[in-house]
Scaffold this motif. Structure first.
Motif, PDB file in Angstrom:
ATOM      1  N   GLN A  71       0.686  -1.318  -0.009  1.00  0.00           N
ATOM      2  CA  GLN A  71       0.047   0.155  -0.012  1.00  0.00           C
ATOM      3  C   GLN A  71       0.842   1.294   0.146  1.00  0.00           C
ATOM      4  OE1 GLN A  71       0.175  -2.412   2.224  1.00  0.00           O
ATOM      5  NE2 GLN A  71      -0.349  -1.453   4.540  1.00  0.00           N
ATOM      6  N   PHE A  72       2.112   0.975   0.427  1.00  0.00           N
ATOM      7  CA  PHE A  72       3.033   2.157   0.011  1.00  0.00           C
ATOM      8  C   PHE A  72       3.833   2.385  -0.918  1.00  0.00           C
ATOM      9  CE2 PHE A  72       2.783   1.097   5.034  1.00  0.00           C
ATOM     10  CZ  PHE A  72       1.880   2.025   5.180  1.00  0.00           C
ATOM     11  N   HIS A  73       3.979   1.450  -1.924  1.00  0.00           N
ATOM     12  CA  HIS A  73       4.943   1.550  -3.134  1.00  0.00           C
ATOM     13  C   HIS A  73       4.716   2.528  -3.864  1.00  0.00           C
ATOM     14  CE1 HIS A  73       6.301  -3.258  -2.467  1.00  0.00           C
ATOM     15  NE2 HIS A  73       7.134  -2.293  -1.729  1.00  0.00           N
ATOM     16  N   ALA A  74       3.441   2.828  -4.465  1.00  0.00           N
ATOM     17  CA  ALA A  74       3.060   3.768  -5.333  1.00  0.00           C
ATOM     18  C   ALA A  74       3.399   5.082  -5.218  1.00  0.00           C
ATOM     19  CB  ALA A  74       1.771   3.793  -5.773  1.00  0.00           C
ATOM     20  N   ASP A  75       2.850   5.612  -4.123  1.00  0.00           N
ATOM     21  CA  ASP A  75       3.382   6.939  -3.582  1.00  0.00           C
ATOM     22  C   ASP A  75       4.930   7.213  -3.335  1.00  0.00           C
ATOM     23  OD1 ASP A  75       0.759   7.677  -3.696  1.00  0.00           O
ATOM     24  OD2 ASP A  75       0.436   7.518  -1.441  1.00  0.00           O
ATOM     25  N   LEU A  76       5.758   6.278  -2.724  1.00  0.00           N
ATOM     26  CA  LEU A  76       7.002   6.520  -2.788  1.00  0.00           C
ATOM     27  C   LEU A  76       7.578   6.305  -4.003  1.00  0.00           C
ATOM     28  CD1 LEU A  76       7.271   4.896   0.686  1.00  0.00           C
ATOM     29  CD2 LEU A  76       7.420   7.243   0.209  1.00  0.00           C
ATOM     30  N   ALA A  77       7.136   5.576  -4.697  1.00  0.00           N
ATOM     31  CA  ALA A  77       7.708   5.296  -6.278  1.00  0.00           C
ATOM     32  C   ALA A  77       7.914   6.514  -6.929  1.00  0.00           C
ATOM     33  CB  ALA A  77       7.208   4.141  -6.850  1.00  0.00           C
ATOM     34  N   VAL A  78       6.645   7.238  -6.918  1.00  0.00           N
ATOM     35  CA  VAL A  78       6.434   8.434  -7.659  1.00  0.00           C
ATOM     36  C   VAL A  78       7.438   9.532  -7.062  1.00  0.00           C
ATOM     37  CG1 VAL A  78       4.858  10.460  -8.157  1.00  0.00           C
ATOM     38  CG2 VAL A  78       3.840   7.840  -8.170  1.00  0.00           C
ATOM     39  N   ARG A  79       7.356   9.437  -5.750  1.00  0.00           N
ATOM     40  CA  ARG A  79       8.272  10.579  -5.246  1.00  0.00           C
ATOM     41  C   ARG A  79       9.747  10.200  -5.456  1.00  0.00           C
ATOM     42  NH1 ARG A  79       8.547  11.594   1.554  1.00  0.00           N
ATOM     43  NH2 ARG A  79       9.925  13.391   1.420  1.00  0.00           N
TER      44      ARG A  79
END
Length: 319
Positions: A71-79
């Motif tokens: 659940q944390f992967h997408a936002d942190l990958a974008v960042r």
């Protein structure tokens, strides 16, 4: 000089990335919300321990491996990609197709490498199997089935299908070269409202069929991919020792005077060069960073995997 890579997430699988990158001479830093855990690995592996927020602003980090709850992967990958970092994101890369697409698009927009941790694509036995298929040794592939069973691990956000099936779906998509046109899922939840047992049935454009079975409540381990072709059948069994991991069965089935006949043959075991899939995966990631090549397990592939997972997910309600 090799790229300077940080590992974000020092849990079970993150620790494997940490040790492997250290052996490859590319580990620069580790990071975790549990500061003590990160510092422990930093001391053990002689690297930096960096707070998660600082990873994205430091100039001495070229790439980040993310081994976090999905659940944390997408936002942190974008960042990360917007901060100029290449990324390897563990599977699943998100819990929705929309989030996965957002992360992959951000990488494209920022010219960054986006690789996904479908580690079995780098298993020497699978690579050898894929080579046999490509050379026509099995004939036309008509059916693929995979079993990935065992006890655990148990997650609060993703079920047995989402946790275990991405590996096999990645291999199946590599063999078929296309997405299924029909996906049907079945699931059973014993512990809570998430599937502990999950089946996927898939139909592909050329008539090829595939079945996948995953379980996190099975009393024994099974890690088996079976490919049925018109000339031969092959089994990649990762539980077997190296000399027996890849077997080819040259059975024959035909019609004789209107009746079916068949012969069975003992398997022939195909020689497979030994090598750790995670090491080979991370070597590939490093090469992609250095050459700017598209990874074998790209973000686009991960999106295709998520589409299948989403279509095959069974929703359970708490009793």
């Amino acid at each position: 000089m090799k790229p300077r890579i940080a590992v974000l997430g020092c849990g079970y699988w993150g620790s494997n990335h940490i040790r492997t990158l250290k052996a490859l001479g590319a580990l620069h830093a580790v990071s975790d919300t549990n500061r003590a855990r990160a510092e422990g690995f930093a001391s053990e592996q002689d690297c930096l321990a960096i707070e998660p927020d600082q990873l994205f602003v430091r100039d001495d980090i070229d790439a980040i491996v993310m081994a976090l709850p999905p659940q944390f992967h997408a936002d942190l990958a974008v960042r990360a990609v917007e901060s100029g970092k290449d990324v390897l994101v563990e599977k699943p890369i998100a819990l929705t197709v929309a989030d996965a697409e957002r992360a992959v698009q951000a990488a494209k927009d920022n010219g960054r490498v986006f690789m996904v941790g479908h580690v079995l694509r780098f298993h020497p036995a699978f690579e050898t199997l894929k080579g046999l298929i490509d050379k026509g040794e099995l004939g036309e592939v008509r059916y693929i089935h995979s079993h990935r069973l065992g006890l655990g691990k148990f997650h609060t956000e993703n079920d047995a299908l989402w946790d275990l099936a991405p590996h096999d779906l990645s291999m199946i998509l590599a063999i078929t070269g296309t997405e299924p046109i029909e996906v049907r899922g079945e699931g059973a939840a014993l512990l809570d409202n998430l599937s502990d047992f999950a089946h996927l049935h898939m139909r592909f454009p050329n008539g090829l069929r595939s079945h996948l079975f995953t379980s996190r409540l099975n009393p024994y381990r099974e890690r088996r991919l079976t490919v049925v072709g018109t000339k031969a059948m092959a089994v990649f069994d990762d539980v077997e020792p190296w000399e027996r991991k890849l077997a080819v069965y040259r059975h024959a089935v035909w019609q004789d005077s209107g009746q079916w006949a068949f012969t069975t043959n003992e398997p022939s075991y195909v020689a497979v060069a030994q090598g750790m899939p995670l090491t080979r995966e991370l070597e590939h990631f490093i090469q992609c960073i250095e050459t700017r090549a598209e990874p074998r397990t790209s973000g686009e592939e991960a999106i295709r995997v998520l589409r299948i997972l989403t279509a095959g997910t069974v929703t359970h309600t708490k009793s």
